[in-house]
Design a protein around this motif. Structure first.
Motif, mmCIF file in Angstrom:
data_model
loop_
_atom_site.group_PDB
_atom_site.id
_atom_site.type_symbol
_atom_site.label_atom_id
_atom_site.label_comp_id
_atom_site.label_asym_id
_atom_site.label_seq_id
_atom_site.Cartn_x
_atom_site.Cartn_y
_atom_site.Cartn_z
ATOM 1 N N VAL A 152 32.302 30.250 46.297
ATOM 2 C CA VAL A 152 31.226 30.674 45.401
ATOM 3 C C VAL A 152 30.241 31.535 46.175
ATOM 4 C CG1 VAL A 152 31.398 28.688 43.842
ATOM 5 C CG2 VAL A 152 29.909 28.553 45.824
ATOM 6 N N GLU A 153 29.624 32.440 45.462
ATOM 7 C CA GLU A 153 28.535 33.251 46.004
ATOM 8 C C GLU A 153 27.261 32.500 45.637
ATOM 9 O OE1 GLU A 153 27.638 36.452 48.332
ATOM 10 O OE2 GLU A 153 29.639 36.108 47.524
ATOM 11 N N ALA A 154 26.815 31.616 46.497
ATOM 12 C CA ALA A 154 25.705 30.711 46.186
ATOM 13 C C ALA A 154 24.390 31.232 46.749
ATOM 14 C CB ALA A 154 25.987 29.319 46.744
ATOM 15 N N ASN A 214 28.868 33.207 51.254
ATOM 16 C CA ASN A 214 27.771 33.906 51.922
ATOM 17 C C ASN A 214 26.967 32.989 52.843
ATOM 18 O OD1 ASN A 214 27.032 32.566 49.540
ATOM 19 N ND2 ASN A 214 25.175 33.769 49.337
ATOM 20 N N SER A 215 27.546 31.865 53.230
ATOM 21 C CA SER A 215 26.858 30.950 54.122
ATOM 22 C C SER A 215 27.882 30.200 54.966
ATOM 23 C CB SER A 215 25.991 29.979 53.315
ATOM 24 O OG SER A 215 25.087 29.323 54.175
ATOM 25 N N THR A 216 27.452 29.127 55.621
ATOM 26 C CA THR A 216 28.338 28.381 56.522
ATOM 27 C C THR A 216 28.501 26.929 56.100
ATOM 28 O OG1 THR A 216 26.477 27.823 57.952
ATOM 29 C CG2 THR A 216 27.722 29.827 58.483
ATOM 30 N N TRP A 217 28.348 26.638 54.816
ATOM 31 C CA TRP A 217 28.454 25.265 54.337
ATOM 32 C C TRP A 217 29.354 25.195 53.112
ATOM 33 C CZ3 TRP A 217 26.710 25.534 49.433
ATOM 34 C CH2 TRP A 217 25.739 26.483 49.127
ATOM 35 N N GLY A 218 29.713 23.975 52.770
ATOM 36 C CA GLY A 218 30.516 23.724 51.585
ATOM 37 C C GLY A 218 30.219 22.339 51.049
ATOM 38 N N TYR A 219 30.817 22.024 49.895
ATOM 39 C CA TYR A 219 30.650 20.718 49.270
ATOM 40 C C TYR A 219 31.993 20.207 48.775
ATOM 41 C CZ TYR A 219 25.565 20.512 49.210
ATOM 42 O OH TYR A 219 24.254 20.421 49.575
ATOM 43 N N ILE A 220 32.176 18.894 48.878
ATOM 44 C CA ILE A 220 33.337 18.214 48.318
ATOM 45 C C ILE A 220 32.836 17.487 47.084
ATOM 46 C CG2 ILE A 220 35.160 16.526 48.709
ATOM 47 C CD1 ILE A 220 34.458 16.895 51.786
ATOM 48 N N ALA A 221 33.453 17.766 45.941
ATOM 49 C CA ALA A 221 33.007 17.159 44.685
ATOM 50 C C ALA A 221 34.157 16.423 44.020
ATOM 51 C CB ALA A 221 32.476 18.234 43.741
ATOM 52 N N PRO A 222 33.936 15.155 43.656
ATOM 53 C CA PRO A 222 34.943 14.519 42.811
ATOM 54 C C PRO A 222 34.921 15.218 41.449
ATOM 55 C CG PRO A 222 33.099 13.019 43.253
ATOM 56 C CD PRO A 222 32.817 14.292 43.952
ATOM 57 N N ALA A 223 36.045 15.203 40.743
ATOM 58 C CA ALA A 223 36.081 15.807 39.413
ATOM 59 C C ALA A 223 34.943 15.225 38.579
ATOM 60 C CB ALA A 223 37.425 15.532 38.758
ATOM 61 N N VAL A 232 42.825 17.394 38.106
ATOM 62 C CA VAL A 232 42.254 17.609 39.432
ATOM 63 C C VAL A 232 41.391 16.404 39.811
ATOM 64 C CG1 VAL A 232 40.581 19.005 40.707
ATOM 65 C CG2 VAL A 232 42.343 20.109 39.358
ATOM 66 N N ASP A 233 41.544 15.939 41.036
ATOM 67 C CA ASP A 233 40.754 14.804 41.526
ATOM 68 C C ASP A 233 39.499 15.252 42.265
ATOM 69 O OD1 ASP A 233 42.573 12.560 40.798
ATOM 70 O OD2 ASP A 233 43.940 13.682 42.099
ATOM 71 N N TYR A 234 39.611 16.353 43.032
ATOM 72 C CA TYR A 234 38.491 16.842 43.834
ATOM 73 C C TYR A 234 38.454 18.363 43.807
ATOM 74 C CZ TYR A 234 38.796 12.140 45.690
ATOM 75 O OH TYR A 234 38.854 10.787 45.789
ATOM 76 N N VAL A 235 37.243 18.893 43.896
ATOM 77 C CA VAL A 235 37.061 20.332 44.066
ATOM 78 C C VAL A 235 36.279 20.517 45.364
ATOM 79 C CG1 VAL A 235 36.158 22.473 43.092
ATOM 80 C CG2 VAL A 235 36.981 20.659 41.562
ATOM 81 N N ILE A 236 36.796 21.367 46.223
ATOM 82 C CA ILE A 236 36.116 21.676 47.476
ATOM 83 C C ILE A 236 35.572 23.087 47.352
ATOM 84 C CG2 ILE A 236 36.370 21.956 49.972
ATOM 85 C CD1 ILE A 236 38.696 19.901 49.768
ATOM 86 N N TYR A 237 34.257 23.205 47.472
ATOM 87 C CA TYR A 237 33.573 24.488 47.339
ATOM 88 C C TYR A 237 33.147 24.989 48.715
ATOM 89 C CZ TYR A 237 32.983 23.279 42.392
ATOM 90 O OH TYR A 237 33.190 22.943 41.076
ATOM 91 N N PHE A 238 33.366 26.273 48.953
ATOM 92 C CA PHE A 238 32.860 26.948 50.147
ATOM 93 C C PHE A 238 31.898 28.030 49.690
ATOM 94 C CE2 PHE A 238 36.745 25.176 51.840
ATOM 95 C CZ PHE A 238 36.427 24.860 53.155
ATOM 96 N N ALA A 239 30.744 28.111 50.323
ATOM 97 C CA ALA A 239 29.802 29.200 50.051
ATOM 98 C C ALA A 239 30.253 30.406 50.858
ATOM 99 C CB ALA A 239 28.385 28.793 50.421
#
Length: 133
Positions: free
Chosen positions: A65-67, A92-101, A83-90
């Motif tokens: 994502v462009e966050a 334009n940055s150096t972080w991400g998030y792991i989200a349960p569905a 889907v059980d999990y979505v892993i997001y990477f920013a």
């Protein structure tokens, strides 16, 4: 040392970068001992990788994502999938998030049920991945 001498089209380059995030997650999970499977085609099932510890399987979608910040809203595009999990990477940055569905239509990346990780740290990713329910 080899040099790439051809121009890559912008859309192709973005796809290559997105796929690099998928490859990184595959590597991290394999390092952690998971069996990792990649579908030949994920159209319709919306599963980028399938992981297993033997008896259990989990479907994972990986998105970039462009966050503008960690409160960036992400849409639930997996309502009708398994889907059980979505892993997001920013991107334009150096972080991400792991989200349960989730069931909400939209949710901020920094929602309390999501786990933040530094995108360049396998150790931190795995630590946060193990905490997710």
């Amino acid at each position: 040392m080899p040099r790439r001498l051809t121009q890559t089209k912008p859309n192709t380059h973005q796809t290559l970068k997105n796929m690099s995030f998928e490859s990184m997650v595959v590597s991290w999970l394999m390092y952690d001992g998971w069996q990792v499977f990649t579908p030949i085609l994920d159209n319709g099932h919306q599963t980028d990788i399938l992981i297993s510890d033997g008896p259990n399987y989990f479907r994972i979608q990986i998105k970039t994502v462009e966050a503008s910040g960690e409160d960036h809203l992400v849409e639930n595009k997996w309502e009708e999938s398994n889907v059980d999990y979505v892993i997001y990477f920013a991107r334009n940055s150096t972080w991400g998030y792991i989200a349960p569905a989730f069931d909400n239509k939209k949710r901020p990346l920094n929602h309390p049920e999501h786990a933040r990780f530094e995108a360049n740290s396998r150790t931190q990713f795995l630590k946060e991945f193990h905490k997710i329910d």
